[in-house]
Design an enzyme around this catalytic site. Structure first.
Site, PDB file in Angstrom:
ATOM      1  N   SER A 155     134.715  -9.851  57.558  1.00  0.00           N
ATOM      2  CA  SER A 155     134.990  -8.675  58.395  1.00  0.00           C
ATOM      3  C   SER A 155     134.340  -8.864  59.758  1.00  0.00           C
ATOM      4  CB  SER A 155     134.392  -7.425  57.734  1.00  0.00           C
ATOM      5  OG  SER A 155     134.436  -6.325  58.634  1.00  0.00           O
ATOM      6  N   TYR A 168     127.458  -2.468  54.235  1.00  0.00           N
ATOM      7  CA  TYR A 168     128.638  -3.339  54.285  1.00  0.00           C
ATOM      8  C   TYR A 168     128.425  -4.573  55.181  1.00  0.00           C
ATOM      9  CZ  TYR A 168     133.735  -4.237  54.970  1.00  0.00           C
ATOM     10  OH  TYR A 168     134.991  -4.782  55.049  1.00  0.00           O
TER      11      TYR A 168
HETATM   12  P1  NAP Z   1     142.232  -2.199  49.764  1.00  0.00           P
HETATM   13  O1  NAP Z   1     143.576  -1.773  50.221  1.00  0.00           O
HETATM   14  O2  NAP Z   1     141.318  -1.185  49.165  1.00  0.00           O
HETATM   15  O3  NAP Z   1     142.384  -3.420  48.749  1.00  0.00           O
HETATM   16  C1  NAP Z   1     141.249  -3.967  48.118  1.00  0.00           C
HETATM   17  C2  NAP Z   1     141.634  -4.377  46.718  1.00  0.00           C
HETATM   18  O4  NAP Z   1     140.457  -4.942  46.081  1.00  0.00           O
HETATM   19  C3  NAP Z   1     142.077  -3.177  45.874  1.00  0.00           C
HETATM   20  O5  NAP Z   1     143.221  -3.515  45.115  1.00  0.00           O
HETATM   21  C4  NAP Z   1     140.865  -2.944  44.978  1.00  0.00           C
HETATM   22  O6  NAP Z   1     141.186  -2.379  43.716  1.00  0.00           O
HETATM   23  C5  NAP Z   1     140.353  -4.359  44.797  1.00  0.00           C
HETATM   24  N1  NAP Z   1     138.974  -4.344  44.333  1.00  0.00           N
HETATM   25  C6  NAP Z   1     137.965  -3.521  44.746  1.00  0.00           C
HETATM   26  N2  NAP Z   1     136.855  -3.790  44.070  1.00  0.00           N
HETATM   27  C7  NAP Z   1     137.150  -4.784  43.197  1.00  0.00           C
HETATM   28  C8  NAP Z   1     136.412  -5.463  42.210  1.00  0.00           C
HETATM   29  N3  NAP Z   1     135.127  -5.185  41.980  1.00  0.00           N
HETATM   30  N4  NAP Z   1     137.037  -6.431  41.480  1.00  0.00           N
HETATM   31  C9  NAP Z   1     138.328  -6.721  41.700  1.00  0.00           C
HETATM   32  N5  NAP Z   1     139.089  -6.106  42.620  1.00  0.00           N
HETATM   33  C10 NAP Z   1     138.500  -5.142  43.367  1.00  0.00           C
HETATM   34  O7  NAP Z   1     141.400  -2.868  50.958  1.00  0.00           O
HETATM   35  P2  NAP Z   1     141.849  -3.762  52.226  1.00  0.00           P
HETATM   36  O8  NAP Z   1     141.655  -2.914  53.427  1.00  0.00           O
HETATM   37  O9  NAP Z   1     143.144  -4.433  51.974  1.00  0.00           O
HETATM   38  O10 NAP Z   1     140.660  -4.809  52.217  1.00  0.00           O
HETATM   39  C11 NAP Z   1     140.798  -6.115  51.677  1.00  0.00           C
HETATM   40  C12 NAP Z   1     139.605  -6.964  52.135  1.00  0.00           C
HETATM   41  O11 NAP Z   1     139.596  -7.016  53.572  1.00  0.00           O
HETATM   42  C13 NAP Z   1     138.254  -6.398  51.726  1.00  0.00           C
HETATM   43  O12 NAP Z   1     137.381  -7.467  51.385  1.00  0.00           O
HETATM   44  C14 NAP Z   1     137.753  -5.709  52.983  1.00  0.00           C
HETATM   45  O13 NAP Z   1     136.350  -5.648  53.044  1.00  0.00           O
HETATM   46  C15 NAP Z   1     138.329  -6.629  54.048  1.00  0.00           C
HETATM   47  N6  NAP Z   1     138.497  -5.987  55.364  1.00  0.00           N
HETATM   48  C16 NAP Z   1     139.362  -4.946  55.552  1.00  0.00           C
HETATM   49  C17 NAP Z   1     139.509  -4.389  56.828  1.00  0.00           C
HETATM   50  C18 NAP Z   1     140.441  -3.242  57.102  1.00  0.00           C
HETATM   51  O14 NAP Z   1     140.359  -2.666  58.196  1.00  0.00           O
HETATM   52  N7  NAP Z   1     141.338  -2.887  56.206  1.00  0.00           N
HETATM   53  C19 NAP Z   1     138.759  -4.891  57.883  1.00  0.00           C
HETATM   54  C20 NAP Z   1     137.872  -5.943  57.665  1.00  0.00           C
HETATM   55  C21 NAP Z   1     137.757  -6.497  56.393  1.00  0.00           C
HETATM   56  P3  NAP Z   1     141.165  -0.763  43.567  1.00  0.00           P
HETATM   57  O15 NAP Z   1     142.200  -0.248  44.522  1.00  0.00           O
HETATM   58  O16 NAP Z   1     141.489  -0.561  42.123  1.00  0.00           O
HETATM   59  O17 NAP Z   1     139.772  -0.332  43.938  1.00  0.00           O
END
Ligand code: NAP
Length: 270
Positions: A155, A168
């Protein structure tokens, strides 16, 4: 004209044809966008998510639209027992893995002194230790094949600090450290480890954040306005970077991090 002196072997081919990739957090957001792009580019997939159902739904759609082999597994990445069982199942079914994408993650944002022990652990165990569990489970078969490309989704919080977003950034700084450390450790044995640091990307997690604000639309406009390009990023814009880093085209890129934030982190003052 002489034959090209360059080795553009990938040109014209699906870029991941015949590769086997395991993607964590594949049931939602950035992980599901990576899954879709990889399947379109010829990869067979293991989709891992906290529960198998969302990954299964993504997998069924991709099998239908791309004809690729897709299997879904449910596991909590913070549990080494669950990760080891899921990887054993995946390795047994696919005979090996060429690519690992660590995308599972959770937002845990707060004031440092208000952060409970439980929230600290949930944040570090999922965002950092979870990636290590998956890498550790994938490495033996990758090392045996002298081939493996690993991409961790870190991130912009792994580079810059936003007050009130603790712990985080601690986990995401650690994930970039894990990337560098393991990228060097195994470079001579055919393994590359890189990370991607997205800025704000419009996913279900980002939508949950907006909905938690008193005026979600005002916060959405405010966040877009903070970006030099005046718009929030899209999951497929991260997926294209993952495609490049996970493929052979990036074979000389290792132990590094790619920021995808529309340039925001380069601004000194907002
Ligand atoms: P998201 O839509 O919430 O998707 C994350 C996925 O990871 C969900 O399916 C979630 O399952 C799953 N997950 C959570 N905890 C888990 C665990 N302990 N074991 C296995 N699976 C797990 O989030 P996203 O925004 O796409 O984020 C994806 C990645 O990008 C993350 O690492 C996040 O930190 C990073 N990121 C995102 C952003 C942003 O702005 N979106 C920016 C920087 C970095 P559940 O839905 O069942 O909880």
């Amino acid at each position: 004209m002489n034959a090209s002196a360059y080795d553009f072997t990938a040109t014209g081919q699906p870029r991941l044809q015949g590769k086997r990739a395991l993607i964590t957090g594949a049931g939602s957001g950035i992980g599901s966008a990576i899954a879709e792009l990889f399947a379109r580019e010829g990869a067979d997939l293991v989709l891992l998510d906290l529960t198998a159902a969302p990954a299964k739904a993504v997998g069924e759609r991709l099998m239908e639209t791309t004809g690729r082999r897709v299997m879904a597994v449910g596991a909590d990445v913070s549990s080494s027992t669950q990760v080891d069982a899921a990887f054993a199942e995946a390795l047994d079914a696919f005979g090996g893995l060429d690519i690992l994408i660590n995308c599972a993650g959770v937002n845990v944002f707060g004031d440092p002194l208000q952060t409970s022990e439980q929230d600290w652990r949930r944040c570090l165990d999922t965002n950092l230790t979870g990636a290590w569990h998956c890498i550790r489970a994938a490495l033996p078969s990758m090392l045996a094949a002298s081939y493996g490309h690993i991409v961790n989704i870190a991130s912009v919080h792994g580079h810059k600090i936003i007050p009130g977003a603790f712990p985080y950034p601690v986990a995401k700084h650690g994930l970039i450290g894990l990337t560098r450390s393991l990228g060097i450790e195994y470079a001579a044995r055919g393994i590359r480890v890189n990370s991607i640091s997205p800025g704000l990307i419009m996913t279900p997690a980002a939508e949950r954040y907006f909905q938690s604000c008193p005026d979600p639309e005002a916060e959405r406009r405010h966040q877009a306005e903070l970006l030099p390009c005046k718009r929030i990023g899209r999951p497929e814009e991260v997926a294209y970077a993952a495609l490049f880093l996970a493929g052979d085209e990036a074979r000389f890129i290792n132990a590094t991090d790619v920021l995808i934030d529309g340039g925001r982190s380069q601004i000194y003052h907002d």
